[in-house]
Motif scaffolding. Structure first.
Motif, PDB file in Angstrom:
ATOM      1  N   VAL A  58      54.139 115.291  29.517  1.00  0.00           N
ATOM      2  CA  VAL A  58      53.500 115.350  28.203  1.00  0.00           C
ATOM      3  C   VAL A  58      54.091 114.209  27.378  1.00  0.00           C
ATOM      4  O   VAL A  58      55.238 114.308  26.916  1.00  0.00           O
ATOM      5  CB  VAL A  58      53.754 116.692  27.508  1.00  0.00           C
ATOM      6  CG1 VAL A  58      53.068 116.716  26.142  1.00  0.00           C
ATOM      7  CG2 VAL A  58      53.266 117.851  28.382  1.00  0.00           C
ATOM      8  N   PRO A  59      53.357 113.107  27.206  1.00  0.00           N
ATOM      9  CA  PRO A  59      53.909 111.981  26.442  1.00  0.00           C
ATOM     10  C   PRO A  59      54.259 112.392  25.012  1.00  0.00           C
ATOM     11  O   PRO A  59      53.523 113.153  24.371  1.00  0.00           O
ATOM     12  CB  PRO A  59      52.775 110.951  26.468  1.00  0.00           C
ATOM     13  CG  PRO A  59      51.948 111.310  27.666  1.00  0.00           C
ATOM     14  CD  PRO A  59      52.019 112.809  27.748  1.00  0.00           C
ATOM     15  N   ASN A  60      55.398 111.914  24.540  1.00  0.00           N
ATOM     16  CA  ASN A  60      55.833 112.146  23.159  1.00  0.00           C
ATOM     17  C   ASN A  60      55.890 113.630  22.810  1.00  0.00           C
ATOM     18  O   ASN A  60      55.543 114.031  21.708  1.00  0.00           O
ATOM     19  CB  ASN A  60      54.916 111.409  22.176  1.00  0.00           C
ATOM     20  CG  ASN A  60      54.915 109.907  22.414  1.00  0.00           C
ATOM     21  OD1 ASN A  60      55.935 109.330  22.759  1.00  0.00           O
ATOM     22  ND2 ASN A  60      53.761 109.283  22.246  1.00  0.00           N
ATOM     23  N   GLY A  61      56.360 114.443  23.763  1.00  0.00           N
ATOM     24  CA  GLY A  61      56.381 115.888  23.546  1.00  0.00           C
ATOM     25  C   GLY A  61      57.609 116.399  22.821  1.00  0.00           C
ATOM     26  O   GLY A  61      57.636 117.538  22.382  1.00  0.00           O
ATOM     27  N   VAL A  62      58.646 115.555  22.690  1.00  0.00           N
ATOM     28  CA  VAL A  62      59.901 115.991  22.086  1.00  0.00           C
ATOM     29  C   VAL A  62      60.406 114.924  21.120  1.00  0.00           C
ATOM     30  O   VAL A  62      60.378 113.726  21.430  1.00  0.00           O
ATOM     31  CB  VAL A  62      60.995 116.239  23.153  1.00  0.00           C
ATOM     32  CG1 VAL A  62      62.261 116.784  22.498  1.00  0.00           C
ATOM     33  CG2 VAL A  62      60.505 117.188  24.210  1.00  0.00           C
ATOM     34  N   ARG A  63      60.873 115.355  19.969  1.00  0.00           N
ATOM     35  CA  ARG A  63      61.421 114.441  18.959  1.00  0.00           C
ATOM     36  C   ARG A  63      62.947 114.501  19.023  1.00  0.00           C
ATOM     37  O   ARG A  63      63.544 115.577  18.980  1.00  0.00           O
ATOM     38  CB  ARG A  63      60.909 114.838  17.580  1.00  0.00           C
ATOM     39  CG  ARG A  63      61.289 113.901  16.472  1.00  0.00           C
ATOM     40  CD  ARG A  63      60.292 113.967  15.334  1.00  0.00           C
ATOM     41  NE  ARG A  63      59.115 113.154  15.610  1.00  0.00           N
ATOM     42  CZ  ARG A  63      58.205 112.812  14.698  1.00  0.00           C
ATOM     43  NH1 ARG A  63      58.341 113.228  13.440  1.00  0.00           N
ATOM     44  NH2 ARG A  63      57.174 112.074  15.026  1.00  0.00           N
ATOM     45  N   VAL A  64      63.583 113.329  19.121  1.00  0.00           N
ATOM     46  CA  VAL A  64      65.033 113.249  19.278  1.00  0.00           C
ATOM     47  C   VAL A  64      65.616 112.180  18.360  1.00  0.00           C
ATOM     48  O   VAL A  64      64.911 111.294  17.887  1.00  0.00           O
ATOM     49  CB  VAL A  64      65.424 112.930  20.739  1.00  0.00           C
ATOM     50  CG1 VAL A  64      65.067 114.066  21.670  1.00  0.00           C
ATOM     51  CG2 VAL A  64      64.757 111.636  21.204  1.00  0.00           C
ATOM     52  N   MET A  65      66.914 112.271  18.137  1.00  0.00           N
ATOM     53  CA  MET A  65      67.651 111.249  17.400  1.00  0.00           C
ATOM     54  C   MET A  65      68.315 110.339  18.417  1.00  0.00           C
ATOM     55  O   MET A  65      69.053 110.810  19.290  1.00  0.00           O
ATOM     56  CB  MET A  65      68.704 111.893  16.498  1.00  0.00           C
ATOM     57  CG  MET A  65      69.219 111.006  15.382  1.00  0.00           C
ATOM     58  SD  MET A  65      67.999 110.884  14.037  1.00  0.00           S
ATOM     59  CE  MET A  65      68.895 109.837  12.884  1.00  0.00           C
TER      60      MET A  65
END
Length: 309
Positions: A294-301
């Motif tokens: 799933v492209p761009n499925g998680v937001r991280v720092m």
């Protein structure tokens, strides 16, 4: 969801964070108070700070932390802890801040994070928000790796005390005790209508760039919209023994362009015989199994130098 730039600005400006640290991880208990002191030292005043003593309570602590609606959820632990955190923050307007406190720290390495605590914590104050890929094994999300074969047995037999003492080499050393009695299996991977067949003792399907703390291939990315399937060694035990020793001592592996790799957004994996799957350290699924990204499925720092596609 906010744009990544808006989200980054909110973290730097408002510093709304919550902290969850698995104190059962390799370095979690030892560094718990040090981590909190350094986070406070950068001007963060966490909405809550949770110490996870019982791993069975990890998900409950993550839920409580997210109920506070932080802009940044800081989670410390090994890859299993961080995989649980990834599943919690997936598709949500909150960024995951990673504290690498485990043995191999594959997820942190894939994000290009410093592995020293001071460097990793500094990213929360100076880094940026990025969207990375999320792997799916059936309906189960994963951050880094699904594996089949010897590694499933290794995951169940590696001794916690050995991981604490020698770290990453505990895994290949445990594998060397299992290999003499292990039987190879046939795997069939179907990608874009093409069926690939191989005979092996070990098959991995990776979303991230690292396995066992070493880079799989220099041109694999956790942000390229593809999964990568590769075998370690072949059906011959001596070859797998050689590959395992090489990985344990040097970490060397071939470039993606050099194979043997199969890449794609979705893969159908069948094995003969049917096999258990180790998905980010948890053995719950069996083949046949469909895996996808799933492209761009998680937001991280991440560090400012991270290449965000």
């Amino acid at each position: 969801m906010r744009t990544k730039a808006e989200h980054t600005e909110a973290i730097h400006r408002d510093r709304r964070v919550a902290v969850v640290i698995n104190t059962r991880s390799r370095r979690g208990r030892k560094h718990y108070f040090e981590v909190l002191d350094q986070i406070h030292g950068l001007g963060f005043e966490p909405l809550a700070e949770y110490s996870v003593v019982n791993p069975k309570r990890l998900r409950a602590h993550l839920d409580k932390a997210l109920d506070l609606q932080p802009d940044l959820l800081i989670v410390g632990g090994g890859d299993g802890t961080l995989s649980s955190a990834v599943r919690h923050v997936a598709h949500r307007d909150v960024a995951l801040g990673v504290l690498p406190l485990g043995t191999t720290n594959n997820f942190a390495r894939s994000l290009g994070l410093p592995l020293d605590l001071a460097g990793a914590i500094k990213v929360f104050a100076e880094g940026k928000v990025a969207d990375i890929d999320l792997g799916m094994a059936g309906d189960r999300p994963f951050a880094n790796l699904a594996s089949f074969g010897v590694s499933v047995e290794v995951a169940g037999k590696v001794k916690p005390w050995l991981k604490r003492i020698i770290g990453r080499p505990a895994y290949p050393l445990t594998a060397l005790t299992i290999l003499p009695g292990h039987t190879p299996f046939r795997a069939y991977i179907t990608v874009d209508g093409k069926r690939h067949e191989l005979l092996t003792h070990q098959l991995n399907i990776a979303n991230g760039r690292f396995h066992g703390g070493w880079q799989v291939a220099k041109d694999i990315s956790i942000d390229n919209g593809k999964l990568v399937a590769y075998q370690l060694g072949s059906g011959k035990k001596l070859r797998l023994l050689g590959e395992t020793l090489a990985r344990a001592t040097t970490g060397r592996w071939r470039s993606l362009a050099g194979g043997p790799f199969v890449t794609g957004r979705e893969m159908l994996l069948e094995t003969d015989p049917p096999m258990a799957a180790d998905v980010d350290g948890e053995v719950r699924l069996r083949t046949p199994l469909t895996l996808r990204v799933v492209p761009n499925g998680v937001r991280v720092m991440v560090p400012s130098s991270f290449e965000d596609n």
